[in-house]
Design a protein around this motif. Structure first.
Motif, PDB file in Angstrom:
ATOM      1  N   TYR A  57     -87.512 -76.189  45.509  1.00  8.76           N
ATOM      2  CA  TYR A  57     -87.289 -74.787  45.179  1.00  8.76           C
ATOM      3  C   TYR A  57     -85.994 -74.707  44.381  1.00  8.76           C
ATOM      4  O   TYR A  57     -84.955 -75.229  44.809  1.00  8.76           O
ATOM      5  N   ILE A  58     -86.055 -74.049  43.223  1.00  5.63           N
ATOM      6  CA  ILE A  58     -84.898 -73.980  42.332  1.00  5.63           C
ATOM      7  C   ILE A  58     -84.747 -72.558  41.812  1.00  5.63           C
ATOM      8  O   ILE A  58     -85.745 -71.882  41.518  1.00  5.63           O
ATOM      9  N   ARG A  59     -83.516 -72.108  41.663  1.00  5.11           N
ATOM     10  CA  ARG A  59     -83.217 -70.863  40.941  1.00  5.11           C
ATOM     11  C   ARG A  59     -81.920 -71.049  40.167  1.00  5.11           C
ATOM     12  O   ARG A  59     -81.069 -71.869  40.521  1.00  5.11           O
ATOM     13  N   ARG A  60     -81.769 -70.284  39.098  1.00  3.93           N
ATOM     14  CA  ARG A  60     -80.573 -70.396  38.273  1.00  3.93           C
ATOM     15  C   ARG A  60     -79.424 -69.597  38.881  1.00  3.93           C
ATOM     16  O   ARG A  60     -79.620 -68.482  39.364  1.00  3.93           O
ATOM     17  N   VAL A  61     -78.233 -70.182  38.835  1.00  4.93           N
ATOM     18  CA  VAL A  61     -77.013 -69.489  39.271  1.00  4.93           C
ATOM     19  C   VAL A  61     -76.216 -69.033  38.046  1.00  4.93           C
ATOM     20  O   VAL A  61     -75.895 -67.856  37.910  1.00  4.93           O
ATOM     21  N   THR A  62     -75.908 -69.959  37.152  1.00  2.73           N
ATOM     22  CA  THR A  62     -75.220 -69.609  35.904  1.00  2.73           C
ATOM     23  C   THR A  62     -75.753 -70.492  34.776  1.00  2.73           C
ATOM     24  O   THR A  62     -76.285 -71.583  35.007  1.00  2.73           O
ATOM     25  N   GLY A  63     -75.586 -70.006  33.540  1.00  2.75           N
ATOM     26  CA  GLY A  63     -75.954 -70.792  32.369  1.00  2.75           C
ATOM     27  C   GLY A  63     -77.370 -70.540  31.902  1.00  2.75           C
ATOM     28  O   GLY A  63     -78.148 -69.806  32.535  1.00  2.75           O
ATOM     29  N   THR A  64     -77.711 -71.190  30.795  1.00  2.00           N
ATOM     30  CA  THR A  64     -79.037 -71.017  30.204  1.00  2.00           C
ATOM     31  C   THR A  64     -79.661 -72.354  29.771  1.00  2.00           C
ATOM     32  O   THR A  64     -80.734 -72.375  29.168  1.00  2.00           O
ATOM     33  N   GLY A  65     -78.996 -73.450  30.055  1.00  2.00           N
ATOM     34  CA  GLY A  65     -79.462 -74.758  29.593  1.00  2.00           C
ATOM     35  C   GLY A  65     -80.687 -75.260  30.332  1.00  2.00           C
ATOM     36  O   GLY A  65     -81.107 -74.704  31.352  1.00  2.00           O
ATOM     37  N   GLY A  66     -81.264 -76.351  29.819  1.00  2.00           N
ATOM     38  CA  GLY A  66     -82.483 -76.907  30.373  1.00  2.00           C
ATOM     39  C   GLY A  66     -82.284 -77.595  31.706  1.00  2.00           C
ATOM     40  O   GLY A  66     -81.220 -78.157  31.992  1.00  2.00           O
ATOM     41  N   ILE A  67     -83.334 -77.560  32.535  1.00  2.00           N
ATOM     42  CA  ILE A  67     -83.353 -78.209  33.848  1.00  2.00           C
ATOM     43  C   ILE A  67     -84.588 -79.095  33.899  1.00  2.00           C
ATOM     44  O   ILE A  67     -85.679 -78.692  33.489  1.00  2.00           O
ATOM     45  N   ASP A  68     -84.426 -80.312  34.411  1.00  6.33           N
ATOM     46  CA  ASP A  68     -85.534 -81.267  34.495  1.00  6.33           C
ATOM     47  C   ASP A  68     -85.596 -81.881  35.892  1.00  6.33           C
ATOM     48  O   ASP A  68     -84.585 -81.942  36.604  1.00  6.33           O
ATOM     49  N   ILE A  69     -86.782 -82.359  36.267  1.00  7.07           N
ATOM     50  CA  ILE A  69     -86.940 -83.088  37.520  1.00  7.07           C
ATOM     51  C   ILE A  69     -87.585 -84.448  37.213  1.00  7.07           C
ATOM     52  O   ILE A  69     -88.240 -84.625  36.185  1.00  7.07           O
ATOM     53  N   THR A  70     -87.383 -85.402  38.114  1.00 11.13           N
ATOM     54  CA  THR A  70     -87.877 -86.759  37.878  1.00 11.13           C
ATOM     55  C   THR A  70     -88.282 -87.432  39.173  1.00 11.13           C
ATOM     56  O   THR A  70     -87.796 -87.081  40.259  1.00 11.13           O
ATOM     57  N   LEU A  71     -89.168 -88.413  39.049  1.00  7.86           N
ATOM     58  CA  LEU A  71     -89.539 -89.271  40.164  1.00  7.86           C
ATOM     59  C   LEU A  71     -89.165 -90.727  39.923  1.00  7.86           C
ATOM     60  O   LEU A  71     -89.223 -91.550  40.840  1.00  7.86           O
ATOM     61  N   ASP A  72     -88.811 -91.069  38.686  1.00 13.62           N
ATOM     62  CA  ASP A  72     -88.549 -92.475  38.345  1.00 13.62           C
ATOM     63  C   ASP A  72     -87.120 -92.712  37.872  1.00 13.62           C
ATOM     64  O   ASP A  72     -86.858 -93.558  37.031  1.00 13.62           O
ATOM     65  N   GLY A  73     -86.187 -91.931  38.444  1.00  9.02           N
ATOM     66  CA  GLY A  73     -84.773 -92.143  38.147  1.00  9.02           C
ATOM     67  C   GLY A  73     -84.359 -91.731  36.752  1.00  9.02           C
ATOM     68  O   GLY A  73     -83.289 -92.121  36.281  1.00  9.02           O
ATOM     69  N   GLY A  74     -85.174 -90.943  36.088  1.00  8.71           N
ATOM     70  CA  GLY A  74     -84.796 -90.447  34.765  1.00  8.71           C
ATOM     71  C   GLY A  74     -85.485 -91.139  33.608  1.00  8.71           C
ATOM     72  O   GLY A  74     -85.285 -90.771  32.451  1.00  8.71           O
ATOM     73  N   THR A  75     -86.315 -92.132  33.883  1.00 12.33           N
ATOM     74  CA  THR A  75     -87.124 -92.713  32.811  1.00 12.33           C
ATOM     75  C   THR A  75     -88.048 -91.642  32.232  1.00 12.33           C
ATOM     76  O   THR A  75     -88.269 -91.573  31.017  1.00 12.33           O
ATOM     77  N   THR A  76     -88.553 -90.797  33.125  1.00 11.16           N
ATOM     78  CA  THR A  76     -89.377 -89.653  32.711  1.00 11.16           C
ATOM     79  C   THR A  76     -88.757 -88.380  33.284  1.00 11.16           C
ATOM     80  O   THR A  76     -88.578 -88.276  34.505  1.00 11.16           O
ATOM     81  N   TRP A  77     -88.440 -87.444  32.414  1.00  8.76           N
ATOM     82  CA  TRP A  77     -87.922 -86.152  32.849  1.00  8.76           C
ATOM     83  C   TRP A  77     -88.974 -85.077  32.584  1.00  8.76           C
ATOM     84  O   TRP A  77     -89.556 -85.017  31.506  1.00  8.76           O
ATOM     85  N   VAL A  78     -89.219 -84.239  33.580  1.00  6.84           N
ATOM     86  CA  VAL A  78     -90.194 -83.154  33.469  1.00  6.84           C
ATOM     87  C   VAL A  78     -89.433 -81.833  33.422  1.00  6.84           C
ATOM     88  O   VAL A  78     -88.774 -81.459  34.405  1.00  6.84           O
ATOM     89  N   PRO A  79     -89.479 -81.098  32.301  1.00 11.43           N
ATOM     90  CA  PRO A  79     -88.748 -79.840  32.216  1.00 11.43           C
ATOM     91  C   PRO A  79     -89.376 -78.754  33.083  1.00 11.43           C
ATOM     92  O   PRO A  79     -90.597 -78.683  33.226  1.00 11.43           O
TER      93      PRO A  79
END
Length: 401
Positions: free
Chosen positions: A163-185
């Motif tokens: 569960y995610i919500r924005r606190v400040t800013g407008t930049g991109g947020i990504d999640i991963t399962l492989d340590g960052g080899t693949t980032w899912v926006p």
């Protein structure tokens, strides 16, 4: 002449008596028809009450969003009625199979279980349970700040959800399962939303990236589930993984609610997440304590709305319509089961007739799974009706209108 007058009066009297008897006969016939077409069971689960005919068991505590829209814990063997997060929409009785959250410290990213890079954390956010300081704020101290957890697990699909919500800013947020080899926006807002990603791999490194320095987000209930294609309800963890047992719900089919050789079953249900897989999902089921003789309403292995029936382990009915359902879609299916005269109606789709097949006798009604505990729904039952008779084609169609 007097006898002619008498015969006339008698005939008039006999005429009115006949009309009265006819009216009484018609009224009785209409009353009988109303009783026959009135559901023997009519359960509206959005009223947040478990009907007295049902028995529910679950080996462990479970979570759901209460009427207040906040995550709430329910003890073992207690029914969970789910609602919109932060809102008032009622989704009905939550039923799921067994699952385990392998992610430790699911609500505390300040813990050493989480590895931070260019990212600071503070447990100072109101979480999805409405409690102050129960969720964490993650702030990027430089570009591409990350917060990851490595989890030991064998190969196969892994499902990460947060569960995610924005606190400040407008930049991109990504999640991963492989340590960052693949980032899912993920596209976040100022309101709590749940995001997930699925990937087949060994020993995942799961977490979040904040692309822009200075941006901050709130995170709650991180979850890592193994060998699945979609998340289940939250299972908060601390120092160890947490398992939630399967919900088992059933009612005995007594003679006042079911009588062979025919019936009509209507079920309205919802799956908050659906992802294509080879799994079949059962919303409601009539059986004789075996899978050899059962009738079920749910989704087939392609995610298509389905009514299915087995008799002596042989398929008698397999009626489906449409394409795979979307996550969060409300689904309505009604089916009339009568030997050589099966009719199934689907919301917004063409009805399906089957004119060949036998119908076994059933003893039990189940919700959310079959008698062997398989084909778990992972969703909510909103409404169910069971009729002791086979309704007409139009009556069945009207149920899903």
């Amino acid at each position: 002449a007097w006898w002619r007058c008498f015969r006339c009066v008698y005939r008039v009297h006999d005429h009115f008596a006949w009309r009265g008897a006819l009216k009484m006969h018609i009224a009785r016939a209409l009353l009988l028809e109303q009783r026959q077409t009135r559901p023997a069971l009519d359960w509206d689960f959005t009223l947040d009450t478990l009907p007295s005919e049902l028995t529910l068991t679950r080996a462990d505590a479970g979570y759901a969003f209460s009427q207040s829209g906040q995550l709430t814990s329910y003890a073992a063997d207690v029914a969970r009625f789910d609602h919109e997060i932060g809102g008032s929409t009622k989704y009905g009785l939550l039923l799921e199979g067994a699952r385990t959250n392998l992610c430790l410290q699911a609500r505390d990213q300040t813990n050493a279980s989480w590895t931070k890079s260019n990212c600071s954390t503070a447990k100072d956010q109101t979480g999805i349970d409405g409690a102050a300081n129960s969720a964490c704020k993650l702030t990027a101290s430089a570009a591409n700040g990350t917060c990851l957890q490595t989890i030991t697990a064998t190969g196969g699909n892994k499902c990460l959800s947060l569960y995610i919500r924005r606190v400040t800013g407008t930049g991109g947020i990504d999640i991963t399962l492989d340590g960052g080899t693949t980032w899912v926006p993920v596209t976040i807002t100022g309101a709590w939303q749940r995001f997930y990603t699925v990937q087949g791999l060994l020993n995942p490194s799961a977490g979040i990236r904040i692309q822009t320095s200075g941006d901050a987000i709130a995170v709650d209930c991180a979850q890592l589930e193994h060998n699945v294609v979609m998340p289940s309800s939250p299972m908060p963890t601390t120092t160890a993984s947490v398992t939630r047992g399967a919900d088992a719900v059933s009612a005995t089919l007594t003679s006042d609610i079911y009588q062979a050789p025919e019936f009509t079953l209507y079920t309205k249900f919802r799956m908050p997440f659906y992802a294509a897989s080879s799994a079949t999902y059962c919303a409601s089921c009539l059986d004789d304590a075996s899978v050899s003789n059962h009738c079920r309403i749910g989704l087939d292995s392609s995610g298509v709305r389905q009514a299915f029936m087995n008799s002596a382990a042989a398929t008698q009915v397999n009626s489906g319509a449409g394409s795979a359902v979307a996550s969060g879609a409300i689904i309505k299916i009604a089916t009339r089961m009568r030997a050589n005269d099966f009719w199934t109606a689907f919301d917004g789709l063409a009805s399906v007739r089957d004119t060949s097949g036998t119908l076994p006798a059933f003893t039990t009604l189940r919700l959310g799974s079959r008698s062997d505990g398989s084909q778990n729904l992972f969703g909510t039952i909103m409404h169910l009706k069971l009729y002791k008779v086979g309704l007409t084609d139009q009556q069945v169609q009207n149920l899903v209108a």
